[in-house]
Design a protein around this motif. Structure first.
Motif, PDB file in Angstrom:
ATOM      1  N   LEU A 203       0.842  -1.289  -0.007  1.00 30.95           N
ATOM      2  CA  LEU A 203      -0.033   0.029  -0.012  1.00 30.95           C
ATOM      3  C   LEU A 203       0.940   1.238   0.038  1.00 30.95           C
ATOM      4  CD1 LEU A 203      -2.655  -1.429   2.857  1.00 30.95           C
ATOM      5  CD2 LEU A 203      -2.984  -1.272   0.022  1.00 30.95           C
ATOM      6  N   GLY A 204       2.096   1.174   0.120  1.00 28.27           N
ATOM      7  CA  GLY A 204       2.921   2.401   0.368  1.00 28.27           C
ATOM      8  C   GLY A 204       4.347   2.163   1.105  1.00 28.27           C
ATOM      9  N   GLY A 205       5.027   3.103   1.508  1.00 27.10           N
ATOM     10  CA  GLY A 205       6.276   3.042   2.136  1.00 27.10           C
ATOM     11  C   GLY A 205       6.300   4.114   3.020  1.00 27.10           C
ATOM     12  N   ARG A 206       7.470   4.020   3.657  1.00 28.03           N
ATOM     13  CA  ARG A 206       7.896   5.117   4.720  1.00 28.03           C
ATOM     14  C   ARG A 206       9.203   6.120   4.154  1.00 28.03           C
ATOM     15  NH1 ARG A 206       7.331   6.043  10.301  1.00 28.03           N
ATOM     16  NH2 ARG A 206       6.813   3.963  10.775  1.00 28.03           N
ATOM     17  N   ARG A 207       9.021   7.137   3.853  1.00 26.04           N
ATOM     18  CA  ARG A 207      10.265   7.855   3.013  1.00 26.04           C
ATOM     19  C   ARG A 207      11.258   8.118   4.312  1.00 26.04           C
ATOM     20  NH1 ARG A 207       9.402  10.554  -2.011  1.00 26.04           N
ATOM     21  NH2 ARG A 207      11.416  11.661  -1.311  1.00 26.04           N
ATOM     22  N   ARG A 208      12.401   8.239   3.808  1.00 29.59           N
ATOM     23  CA  ARG A 208      13.412   8.355   4.836  1.00 29.59           C
ATOM     24  C   ARG A 208      13.685   9.740   5.142  1.00 29.59           C
ATOM     25  NH1 ARG A 208      19.368   5.649   5.222  1.00 29.59           N
ATOM     26  NH2 ARG A 208      17.850   3.940   5.937  1.00 29.59           N
ATOM     27  N   ASP A 209      13.278  10.621   4.040  1.00 34.32           N
ATOM     28  CA  ASP A 209      13.607  12.245   4.206  1.00 34.32           C
ATOM     29  C   ASP A 209      12.641  12.652   5.393  1.00 34.32           C
ATOM     30  OD1 ASP A 209      11.561  11.849   2.730  1.00 34.32           O
ATOM     31  OD2 ASP A 209      12.419  12.926   0.993  1.00 34.32           O
ATOM     32  N   CYS A 210      11.380  12.438   5.228  1.00 29.71           N
ATOM     33  CA  CYS A 210      10.443  12.946   5.905  1.00 29.71           C
ATOM     34  C   CYS A 210       9.596  12.029   7.178  1.00 29.71           C
ATOM     35  CB  CYS A 210       9.088  13.439   5.261  1.00 29.71           C
ATOM     36  SG  CYS A 210       7.982  12.237   4.467  1.00 29.71           S
ATOM     37  N   ARG A 211       9.987  10.644   7.027  1.00 31.51           N
ATOM     38  CA  ARG A 211       9.729   9.551   7.793  1.00 31.51           C
ATOM     39  C   ARG A 211       8.222   9.339   8.079  1.00 31.51           C
ATOM     40  NH1 ARG A 211      13.310   6.662   8.979  1.00 31.51           N
ATOM     41  NH2 ARG A 211      12.846   6.076  11.022  1.00 31.51           N
ATOM     42  N   ARG A 212       7.593   9.731   6.927  1.00 29.27           N
ATOM     43  CA  ARG A 212       6.068   9.523   6.962  1.00 29.27           C
ATOM     44  C   ARG A 212       5.698   8.306   6.024  1.00 29.27           C
ATOM     45  NH1 ARG A 212       2.424  14.901   7.766  1.00 29.27           N
ATOM     46  NH2 ARG A 212       1.573  13.404   9.250  1.00 29.27           N
ATOM     47  N   ILE A 213       4.504   7.809   6.366  1.00 30.12           N
ATOM     48  CA  ILE A 213       3.905   6.662   5.405  1.00 30.12           C
ATOM     49  C   ILE A 213       3.164   7.196   4.418  1.00 30.12           C
ATOM     50  CG2 ILE A 213       2.676   4.577   5.460  1.00 30.12           C
ATOM     51  CD1 ILE A 213       4.737   4.257   7.198  1.00 30.12           C
ATOM     52  N   HIS A 214       3.822   7.187   3.265  1.00 29.21           N
ATOM     53  CA  HIS A 214       3.154   7.499   1.976  1.00 29.21           C
ATOM     54  C   HIS A 214       2.422   6.588   1.270  1.00 29.21           C
ATOM     55  CE1 HIS A 214       5.216  11.807   1.177  1.00 29.21           C
ATOM     56  NE2 HIS A 214       5.806  11.275   2.381  1.00 29.21           N
ATOM     57  N   LEU A 215       1.265   7.076   1.030  1.00 27.73           N
ATOM     58  CA  LEU A 215       0.214   5.946   0.097  1.00 27.73           C
ATOM     59  C   LEU A 215       0.825   5.931  -1.025  1.00 27.73           C
ATOM     60  CD1 LEU A 215      -3.203   6.826   1.313  1.00 27.73           C
ATOM     61  CD2 LEU A 215      -2.232   4.452   1.571  1.00 27.73           C
ATOM     62  N   ASN A 216       0.567   4.868  -1.811  1.00 30.87           N
ATOM     63  CA  ASN A 216       0.721   4.675  -3.234  1.00 30.87           C
ATOM     64  C   ASN A 216      -0.569   5.235  -3.737  1.00 30.87           C
ATOM     65  OD1 ASN A 216       1.037   3.989  -5.694  1.00 30.87           O
ATOM     66  ND2 ASN A 216       1.399   1.937  -5.546  1.00 30.87           N
ATOM     67  N   TRP A 217      -0.824   6.394  -3.878  1.00 24.77           N
ATOM     68  CA  TRP A 217      -2.034   7.021  -4.132  1.00 24.77           C
ATOM     69  C   TRP A 217      -2.404   6.935  -5.614  1.00 24.77           C
ATOM     70  CZ3 TRP A 217      -1.722  10.568  -8.198  1.00 24.77           C
ATOM     71  CH2 TRP A 217      -0.479  11.055  -8.588  1.00 24.77           C
ATOM     72  N   ARG A 218      -1.564   6.493  -6.626  1.00 23.50           N
ATOM     73  CA  ARG A 218      -2.198   6.120  -7.913  1.00 23.50           C
ATOM     74  C   ARG A 218      -2.921   4.773  -7.767  1.00 23.50           C
ATOM     75  NH1 ARG A 218       2.827   8.632  -8.657  1.00 23.50           N
ATOM     76  NH2 ARG A 218       2.768  10.183 -10.006  1.00 23.50           N
ATOM     77  N   ARG A 219      -2.519   4.006  -6.910  1.00 24.42           N
ATOM     78  CA  ARG A 219      -3.176   2.729  -6.759  1.00 24.42           C
ATOM     79  C   ARG A 219      -4.256   2.492  -5.565  1.00 24.42           C
ATOM     80  NH1 ARG A 219      -0.869  -0.739 -10.196  1.00 24.42           N
ATOM     81  NH2 ARG A 219       1.148  -0.425 -11.198  1.00 24.42           N
ATOM     82  N   VAL A 220      -4.002   3.331  -4.612  1.00 21.81           N
ATOM     83  CA  VAL A 220      -4.900   3.065  -3.531  1.00 21.81           C
ATOM     84  C   VAL A 220      -5.543   4.461  -3.158  1.00 21.81           C
ATOM     85  CG1 VAL A 220      -4.981   2.461  -0.860  1.00 21.81           C
ATOM     86  CG2 VAL A 220      -3.232   1.376  -2.485  1.00 21.81           C
ATOM     87  N   HIS A 221      -6.796   4.357  -2.449  1.00 14.11           N
ATOM     88  CA  HIS A 221      -7.685   5.310  -2.182  1.00 14.11           C
ATOM     89  C   HIS A 221      -8.130   5.025  -0.857  1.00 14.11           C
ATOM     90  CE1 HIS A 221     -11.499   7.861  -1.233  1.00 14.11           C
ATOM     91  NE2 HIS A 221     -10.544   8.847  -1.957  1.00 14.11           N
ATOM     92  N   VAL A 222      -7.822   6.030   0.066  1.00  8.97           N
ATOM     93  CA  VAL A 222      -8.592   5.944   1.438  1.00  8.97           C
ATOM     94  C   VAL A 222      -9.680   7.139   1.641  1.00  8.97           C
ATOM     95  CG1 VAL A 222      -8.005   6.301   3.967  1.00  8.97           C
ATOM     96  CG2 VAL A 222      -6.219   5.061   2.392  1.00  8.97           C
ATOM     97  N   ARG A 223     -10.674   6.552   2.200  1.00 13.00           N
ATOM     98  CA  ARG A 223     -11.991   7.297   2.433  1.00 13.00           C
ATOM     99  C   ARG A 223     -12.128   7.394   4.208  1.00 13.00           C
ATOM    100  NH1 ARG A 223     -17.549   6.921   3.223  1.00 13.00           N
ATOM    101  NH2 ARG A 223     -17.790   4.861   2.614  1.00 13.00           N
ATOM    102  N   GLN A 224     -11.860   8.635   4.483  1.00  9.98           N
ATOM    103  CA  GLN A 224     -12.174   8.563   6.186  1.00  9.98           C
ATOM    104  C   GLN A 224     -13.556   8.609   6.668  1.00  9.98           C
ATOM    105  OE1 GLN A 224      -8.857   8.973   7.458  1.00  9.98           O
ATOM    106  NE2 GLN A 224      -9.933   8.177   9.148  1.00  9.98           N
TER     107      GLN A 224
END
Length: 272
Positions: A203-224
């Motif tokens: 579903l995504g990966g944690r970027r080393r530069d900002c340390r946040r879990i980035h969604l693969n938004w081209r393939r995954v949508h999240v509805r809150q």
């Protein structure tokens, strides 16, 4: 437009197109309208724990599920894994990847790179040579990438050269996903993190530069929703997965990364 090609409006448009396709062509979602007696704008939340029992009804009418001819439904796709690795900012596209799994796959390529399976310690094999062949291929590579669960990497085989390690972490095991330290990590041997769910895939990966879990938004949508996030796979059609709730993820929320302008998973407390 924000981030690298990300548009909130386009993301929502892709989601709407996926939901419309589900309602129009997939038996499980078509039945939602019949049960409600009216057209629905959103699919009813479906717990991930039900997906395996619903599998035959999650395929489009024009491409129905045929048990005897199908590959395992939950192995995902190479492109999903490649995108997740790239999101970490730490994967070189030509580096061969060795993924620790409990069974072999037919995949051969991951983009430009070769893909291999290393059988896990608990994998059942009829011929020990199958396991040894994977180990020999791993040790023969000069700079392989190695992907596995934390326990698998802790028990990973020795390599004579330099190995780039990536941890496979579940949605329910994100370590302080909303935390953004003042400085990026500079630990050279720290593994990269890719987010994986057994049924939804990578579903995504944690970027080393900002340390946040980035969604693969081209393939995954999240509805809150008040009960937690609902996941929709925008490109996967067999099976079609829309509005999926994952147990143990009620405290997760989605927001935009302040540095990159693309969707990230965070804790609901941090998002508020």
């Amino acid at each position: 437009m924000t981030g690298r090609g990300f548009s909130q409006r386009a993301w929502e448009r892709d989601y709407r197109a996926t939901v419309a396709r589900a309602f129009g062509t997939v038996p499980y979602y078509r039945e939602m309208w019949a049960e409600a007696g009216a057209r629905q704008e959103e699919p009813a939340p479906t717990p991930a724990t039900r997906l395996e029992t619903l599998l035959s009804r999650l395929h489009p009418l024009g491409a129905p599920y045929e048990r005897r001819r199908e590959e395992p439904a939950w192995i995902g796709e190479p492109a999903e894994l490649l995108d997740a690795l790239r999101l970490t900012g730490e994967y070189r596209g030509e580096r061969p990847l060795f993924e620790v799994r409990g069974a072999l796959l037919d995949w051969r390529r991951l983009g430009r790179a070769r893909y291999h399976v290393l059988l896990s310690a608990d994998a059942e094999v009829a011929d020990p040579e199958v396991r040894e062949a994977g180990l020999r291929a791993f040790r023969a590579e000069r700079e392989p990438a190695l992907l596995g669960d934390p326990d698998q990497l802790a028990e990973s085989p020795e390599h004579p050269g330099r190995t780039r390690r990536f941890l496979r972490i579940p949605l329910t095991g994100l370590d302080e996903p909303g935390h953004v330290p003042d400085e990026p990590s500079h630990v050279p041997d720290e593994p990269g993190h890719v987010v994986h769910d057994r049924l939804l895939g990578y579903l995504g990966g944690r970027r080393r530069d900002c340390r946040r879990i980035h969604l693969n938004w081209r393939r995954v949508h999240v509805r809150q929703t008040p009960a937690g996030p609902l996941f929709t796979l925008l490109r996967r059609r067999r099976p079609t997965l829309a509005g999926i709730s994952v147990p143990g993820c009620a405290d997760l929320a989605v927001e935009l990364c302040r540095e990159h302008g693309t969707p990230v998973l965070t804790t609901s407390q941090a998002a508020s």
